[in-house]
Scaffold this motif. Structure first.
Motif, mmCIF file in Angstrom:
data_model
loop_
_atom_site.group_PDB
_atom_site.id
_atom_site.type_symbol
_atom_site.label_atom_id
_atom_site.label_comp_id
_atom_site.label_asym_id
_atom_site.label_seq_id
_atom_site.Cartn_x
_atom_site.Cartn_y
_atom_site.Cartn_z
ATOM 1 N N ASN A 57 14.279 9.856 -3.242
ATOM 2 C CA ASN A 57 15.682 9.633 -2.924
ATOM 3 C C ASN A 57 15.843 9.876 -1.421
ATOM 4 N N ALA A 58 16.053 8.817 -0.669
ATOM 5 C CA ALA A 58 16.107 8.901 0.794
ATOM 6 C C ALA A 58 17.230 9.797 1.303
ATOM 7 N N GLU A 59 18.284 9.943 0.532
ATOM 8 C CA GLU A 59 19.410 10.768 0.969
ATOM 9 C C GLU A 59 19.151 12.252 0.786
ATOM 10 N N GLU A 60 18.223 12.602 -0.099
ATOM 11 C CA GLU A 60 17.984 14.008 -0.409
ATOM 12 C C GLU A 60 16.595 14.512 -0.039
ATOM 13 N N MET A 61 15.660 13.604 0.252
ATOM 14 C CA MET A 61 14.268 14.000 0.484
ATOM 15 C C MET A 61 13.789 13.505 1.844
ATOM 16 N N PRO A 62 12.879 14.249 2.481
ATOM 17 C CA PRO A 62 12.325 13.777 3.758
ATOM 18 C C PRO A 62 11.416 12.567 3.543
ATOM 19 N N GLU A 63 11.299 11.745 4.563
ATOM 20 C CA GLU A 63 10.490 10.529 4.480
ATOM 21 C C GLU A 63 9.020 10.830 4.165
ATOM 22 N N GLU A 64 8.548 12.005 4.536
ATOM 23 C CA GLU A 64 7.166 12.385 4.265
ATOM 24 C C GLU A 64 6.869 12.387 2.762
ATOM 25 N N GLU A 65 7.906 12.492 1.935
ATOM 26 C CA GLU A 65 7.734 12.527 0.489
ATOM 27 C C GLU A 65 7.949 11.165 -0.169
ATOM 28 N N ALA A 66 8.151 10.125 0.627
ATOM 29 C CA ALA A 66 8.461 8.803 0.085
ATOM 30 C C ALA A 66 7.279 8.158 -0.632
ATOM 31 N N CYS A 67 6.065 8.402 -0.144
ATOM 32 C CA CYS A 67 4.876 7.725 -0.661
ATOM 33 C C CYS A 67 3.717 8.703 -0.757
ATOM 34 N N ASP A 68 2.646 8.258 -1.395
ATOM 35 C CA ASP A 68 1.372 8.968 -1.318
ATOM 36 C C ASP A 68 0.688 8.416 -0.073
ATOM 37 N N TRP A 69 0.880 9.082 1.044
ATOM 38 C CA TRP A 69 0.426 8.575 2.337
ATOM 39 C C TRP A 69 -1.098 8.605 2.500
ATOM 40 N N ASP A 70 -1.801 9.303 1.614
ATOM 41 C CA ASP A 70 -3.259 9.410 1.728
ATOM 42 C C ASP A 70 -3.994 8.185 1.203
ATOM 43 N N VAL A 71 -3.334 7.416 0.336
ATOM 44 C CA VAL A 71 -3.965 6.248 -0.283
ATOM 45 C C VAL A 71 -3.031 5.044 -0.133
ATOM 46 N N ALA A 72 -3.599 3.926 0.324
ATOM 47 C CA ALA A 72 -2.810 2.707 0.516
ATOM 48 C C ALA A 72 -3.534 1.511 -0.082
ATOM 49 N N HIS A 73 -2.771 0.479 -0.388
ATOM 50 C CA HIS A 73 -3.354 -0.803 -0.762
ATOM 51 C C HIS A 73 -3.666 -1.515 0.545
ATOM 52 N N ILE A 74 -4.928 -1.874 0.754
ATOM 53 C CA ILE A 74 -5.371 -2.525 1.995
ATOM 54 C C ILE A 74 -5.688 -3.977 1.691
ATOM 55 N N TYR A 75 -5.196 -4.880 2.522
ATOM 56 C CA TYR A 75 -5.508 -6.294 2.301
ATOM 57 C C TYR A 75 -5.607 -7.045 3.617
ATOM 58 N N ILE A 76 -6.275 -8.195 3.535
ATOM 59 C CA ILE A 76 -6.401 -9.099 4.683
ATOM 60 C C ILE A 76 -5.211 -10.039 4.621
ATOM 61 N N PRO A 77 -4.389 -10.059 5.662
ATOM 62 C CA PRO A 77 -3.219 -10.947 5.627
ATOM 63 C C PRO A 77 -3.624 -12.398 5.872
ATOM 64 N N ASN A 78 -2.724 -13.300 5.545
ATOM 65 C CA ASN A 78 -2.983 -14.730 5.808
ATOM 66 C C ASN A 78 -2.399 -15.143 7.161
ATOM 67 N N TYR A 79 -2.326 -14.189 8.072
ATOM 68 C CA TYR A 79 -1.858 -14.437 9.437
ATOM 69 C C TYR A 79 -2.624 -13.507 10.377
ATOM 70 N N ASP A 80 -2.612 -13.822 11.663
ATOM 71 C CA ASP A 80 -3.296 -12.985 12.658
ATOM 72 C C ASP A 80 -2.500 -11.714 12.919
ATOM 73 N N ILE A 81 -3.208 -10.635 13.147
ATOM 74 C CA ILE A 81 -2.582 -9.350 13.455
ATOM 75 C C ILE A 81 -2.734 -9.102 14.951
ATOM 76 N N TYR A 82 -1.634 -8.811 15.611
ATOM 77 C CA TYR A 82 -1.651 -8.470 17.023
ATOM 78 C C TYR A 82 -1.053 -7.092 17.201
ATOM 79 N N LEU A 83 -1.668 -6.281 18.016
ATOM 80 C CA LEU A 83 -1.145 -4.936 18.273
ATOM 81 C C LEU A 83 -0.355 -4.910 19.545
#
Length: 83
Positions: A57-83
């Motif tokens: 709940n974004a109104e009651e919890m810090p953003e650090e608790e929004a996700c399991d930040w240690d594990v992500a779904h990683i994928y190759i996009p169908n577009y170029d990535i520029y930093l």
């Protein structure tokens, strides 16, 4: 090899990636998620996606608790990535 002062995340299989672009919230109103850019040990860039926890709940919890930040779904996009 991990370097100091860098942030890493793992995919579902335990492979490690360096976060090179901080996650930001995106998606739709009904299905938001966080997305960022990561780099593997060979220097290839990928998109990382973190799903927001159902109990978050974004109104009651810090953003650090929004996700399991240690594990992500990683994928190759169908577009170029520029930093």
């Amino acid at each position: 090899m991990k370097e100091e002062n860098k942030v890493y995340v793992q995919d579902e299989n335990g492979k490690e990636y360096e976060i090179v672009k901080n996650p930001f919230i995106t998606g739709t109103f009904d299905k938001p998620y966080y997305e960022g850019v990561v780099r593997d040990a060979e220097g290839e860039l990928y998109i990382a996606e973190w799903q927001i926890k159902a109990e978050y709940n974004a109104e009651e919890m810090p953003e650090e608790e929004a996700c399991d930040w240690d594990v992500a779904h990683i994928y190759i996009p169908n577009y170029d990535i520029y930093l």
